[in-house]
Each structure stands twice: as structure tokens, then as C-alpha cells.
Write a protein that holds these residues in place. Structure first.
Motif, short mmCIF file in Angstrom:
data_model
loop_
_atom_site.label_atom_id
_atom_site.label_comp_id
_atom_site.label_asym_id
_atom_site.label_seq_id
_atom_site.Cartn_x
_atom_site.Cartn_y
_atom_site.Cartn_z
N ASP A 20 -49.24 54.21 -23.43
CA ASP A 20 -50.23 53.15 -23.25
C ASP A 20 -50.83 52.70 -24.57
O ASP A 20 -51.01 51.50 -24.81
CB ASP A 20 -51.35 53.63 -22.32
CG ASP A 20 -50.91 53.71 -20.87
OD1 ASP A 20 -49.83 53.16 -20.55
OD2 ASP A 20 -51.63 54.33 -20.05
N VAL A 21 -51.15 53.65 -25.45
CA VAL A 21 -51.81 53.26 -26.70
C VAL A 21 -50.83 52.54 -27.63
O VAL A 21 -51.20 51.56 -28.29
CB VAL A 21 -52.44 54.49 -27.39
CG1 VAL A 21 -51.40 55.39 -28.01
CG2 VAL A 21 -53.44 54.04 -28.45
N LEU A 22 -49.58 52.98 -27.66
CA LEU A 22 -48.59 52.29 -28.49
C LEU A 22 -48.31 50.89 -27.95
O LEU A 22 -48.12 49.93 -28.71
CB LEU A 22 -47.31 53.11 -28.56
CG LEU A 22 -47.40 54.42 -29.34
CD1 LEU A 22 -46.10 55.21 -29.22
CD2 LEU A 22 -47.74 54.16 -30.80
N ASP A 23 -48.31 50.75 -26.62
CA ASP A 23 -48.13 49.44 -26.01
C ASP A 23 -49.28 48.51 -26.35
O ASP A 23 -49.07 47.33 -26.66
CB ASP A 23 -48.01 49.60 -24.49
CG ASP A 23 -47.91 48.25 -23.78
OD1 ASP A 23 -46.87 47.58 -23.94
OD2 ASP A 23 -48.88 47.87 -23.08
N GLU A 24 -50.50 49.03 -26.31
CA GLU A 24 -51.68 48.20 -26.62
C GLU A 24 -51.69 47.77 -28.08
O GLU A 24 -52.03 46.63 -28.40
CB GLU A 24 -52.96 48.98 -26.29
CG GLU A 24 -54.21 48.14 -26.22
CD GLU A 24 -54.28 47.25 -24.99
OE1 GLU A 24 -55.18 46.38 -24.94
OE2 GLU A 24 -53.45 47.41 -24.07
#
Length: 345
Positions: A311-315
Motif C-alpha cells: 500500500d505505501v509503495l503504491d501510494e
């Protein structure tokens, strides 16, 4: 219809509209609004006896701002505001009351600080003695006969006169019991001791066939060689554990692991320094980017249901954030990463 009648009708219509608008202010919605919260440096919040506070950079914890959508206007704001996430109340706190949810968050933060204290001190080479001292009630099943007697936040210390030090003791004692049997519990609530007779229910958890119908968690005491003060009374939840332990470790070591970098992060921590998943990771990386942080530690995805790392890498990719994201499984991995970094120029 004459002019006077039309004016009267118009006033009635506007009166009804105003009344509906006022009434709508008091109609709650079943949602919470989550947004990027604060990024708070830790050197002023953590003090280790005999430690050093001369870091060239800073370590930061991250938070998520949450607000109950108490009316449709807040709900509309949460729907349209950037970087906002709406979540149903039962997804956030299940069937807990506001008081129970607040008590659980406070307990989780206290527990997080204790875990961080143990993990940070041990990583720096200190001896720490951990002693379990009862069973914290994390939740009570609706189907349990304990509902209405035992509450979230109670600490069970005895069952049928047998002292309980940890959850394993409790499960071992109940292993030979059957649904319908009655046990006498001694528990502590707000510093006072109480007793309750609880009929056991049938369980389907693969461990015991009968149980009280609670989710237990070990309560423990920590004895250390030095005093550590953590001042974070205004923050709830367990997600600051990793960063608390890093700050404790940094104050105890001769080498400054920040090396001039601004370092934020999130993740639970356990007694052995393992980093666990947290909520609100997208909101936290947004807050970190706004603060101009260099490095962000996040929990690595280990199990199939884990999603913090993804999720954080996607954001970061979606929003174009200029932050170095470093997923870690343990406190030691975070320390190793920082120790290998060249000093910030």
C-alpha cells in the motif's frame, strides 16, 4: 393565490428546510473519517537515563487523524476532501462502545511503549526482566456469559482460586472443562478487585472446546537497569512501537544512527523486536511527504494478508512522493540499514 398567501407558503417552506438542516446536524452517520495526521519528533518525548540527546538528525513517529462523522456534513467533507478515507464504525471498533474503544487504544499505546522499551534496551545490550502479571481482556464475545460482567480493560488474575500469570495458564486450566461448566474469575478494574461466576460456552478455535468467550492478552511488568521516560499521553494505538524502540536504541549508543537524516516510520513492535502491520499507512506516508522526511520505515509484508508494504509503495508511486521507503521485518533490520548509510551531506 394572492401575494400574501404566497409569502406565507414560502416562509413555511423555508422554515421546513431550515428545520431539516438543523435536525440533520444531530443525525449521526456510521462512519469515521481518516486523514493524514502529525509527524512528531521523538527526542523530546523519550528520555533514557544515561543516554545521549545529540543526534544530528531526527526520528519521528507518525499518526493518523480520525474523526467520527457525527452528521452528514462531516460525511460529505470526508467523501470529497483529498487524502481522506471513510470507514464504517464496525470496521474500526466492532461492537465496542466509545469508552471501550478509547480504553483499548490507551492500553495498546501503553503496551507498545513497554514492548519498545524492552526491544530497544535489549538491542543496545541492556538486561531487561519481563514478568507476566495477569490477563488483559482485549474483547468479549457477544455470545459469552461474561458479557455485561467482564469488560474490555479488566485484568483477570485468578480462575477458581488458581493464580494466572499469562494467557497460557488460563487456556491450560480450561482445557479439561466443558461447555456449561461454571468458573469463578477474580479480576481487577480501575484498581479494585472483583469476582464473577461465568458459565463457559462452546468454542471452535482449535485449542479448547470450552471457554469464557474473551480475547485475552498477557499483562506484564518490565524491570530495567535504567529508567526510560516516554511522554506520549496524547497518542493512542500501538503503531509507534518501532520508532520508540529506535529512539531508545539511538540514545543508548555512542554512534548517532540518524547521521543527519530526517527519519520517520511506523509499525508495531514485540518483545523480540519483530515489526508488525498497522492501519492508516496511506495517510501516514502523505503526512511524511508533507513534512519533507528523507526515510520512512514501514512494516514489510510477510504473510499473504499483509499489505502495508504494497500500500505505501503504491501510494508513493501514485502521488509521486519523494520519500525513501524502507520495509523492515525487525528492529535490527532498521538499525542495520541506518548503520550502513553514509552521513547526510
Amino acid at each position: 393565490m394572492n401575494k400574501v398567501a404566497r409569502m406565507r407558503n414560502n416562509r413555511k417552506v423555508w422554515s421546513i428546510i431550515c428545520a431539516l438542516l438543523i435536525i440533520s446536524l444531530f443525525i449521526p452517520t456510521p462512519y469515521y473519517i481518516f486523514q493524514p495526521g502529525s509527524v512528531e519528533e521523538l527526542e523530546s518525548k523519550v528520555t533514557v537515563e544515561g543516554g545521549e540527546k545529540n543526534a544530528a538528525g531526527n526520528l519521528y513517529l507518525t499518526t493518523v487523524f480520525s474523526l467520527k462523522a457525527s452528521n452528514v456534513y462531516y460525511l460529505a467533507y470526508g467523501y470529497f476532501a483529498p487524502h481522506s478515507d471513510l470507514r464504517k464504525v464496525d470496521e474500526v471498533r466492532g461492537d465496542m462502545t466509545d469508552e471501550e474503544y478509547s480504553k483499548l487504544l490507551d492500553h495498546m499505546m501503553t503496551l507498545s511503549q513497554q514492548y519498545a522499551l524492552v526491544a530497544g534496551l535489549r538491542a543496545a545490550g541492556d538486561q531487561v526482566d519481563v514478568q507476566t502479571s495477569g490477563i488483559f481482556v482485549r474483547s468479549v464475545l457477544d455470545t459469552s456469559y461474561a458479557a455485561g460482567k467482564i469488560k474490555i480493560g479488566d485484568v483477570i488474575t485468578q480462575v477458581d482460586g488458581h493464580p494466572l500469570q499469562e494467557s497460557a495458564d488460563f487456556l491450560d486450566y480450561l482445557a479439561d472443562k466443558n461447555p456449561g461448566d461454571v468458573v469463578k474469575l477474580v479480576y481487577v478494574r480501575n484498581g479494585k478487585e472483583y469476582t464473577a461466576d461465568i458459565q463457559l460456552i462452546e468454542l471452535d478455535n482449535g485449542v479448547n472446546t470450552a471457554g469464557v468467550g474473551i480475547v485475552p492478552e498477557d499483562q506484564f511488568k518490565v524491570e530495567t537497569e535504567r529508567k526510560v521516560d516516554i511522554n506520549a499521553a496524547d497518542i493512542g494505538g500501538p503503531s509507534a512501537g518501532l520508532m520508540f524502540s529506535l529512539e531508545i536504541f539511538n540514545q543508548m549508543t555512542e554512534v548517532d544512527i540518524t547521521k543527519g537524516y530526517e527519519i520517520a516510520g511506523t509499525g508495531t513492535i514485540d518483545l523480540d523486536g519483530n515489526v508488525g502491520q498497522i492501519g492508516g499507512i496511506r495517510e501516514k506516508i502523505t503526512a511524511v511527504n508533507r513534512k519533507g522526511i528523507d526515510i520512512f520505515f514501514c512494516p514489510a509484508d510477510i504473510f499473504p494478508h499483509d499489505s502495508n508494504e504494497k500500500d505505501v509503495l503504491d501510494e508513493v508511486k501514485k502521488e509521486g512522493y519523494d520519500v525513501k521507503v524502507v520495509p523492515v521485518k525487525t528492529l535490527q533490520e532498521a538499525v542495520d540499514y541506518l548503520e550502513k548509510l553514509p552521513p547526510k551531506q
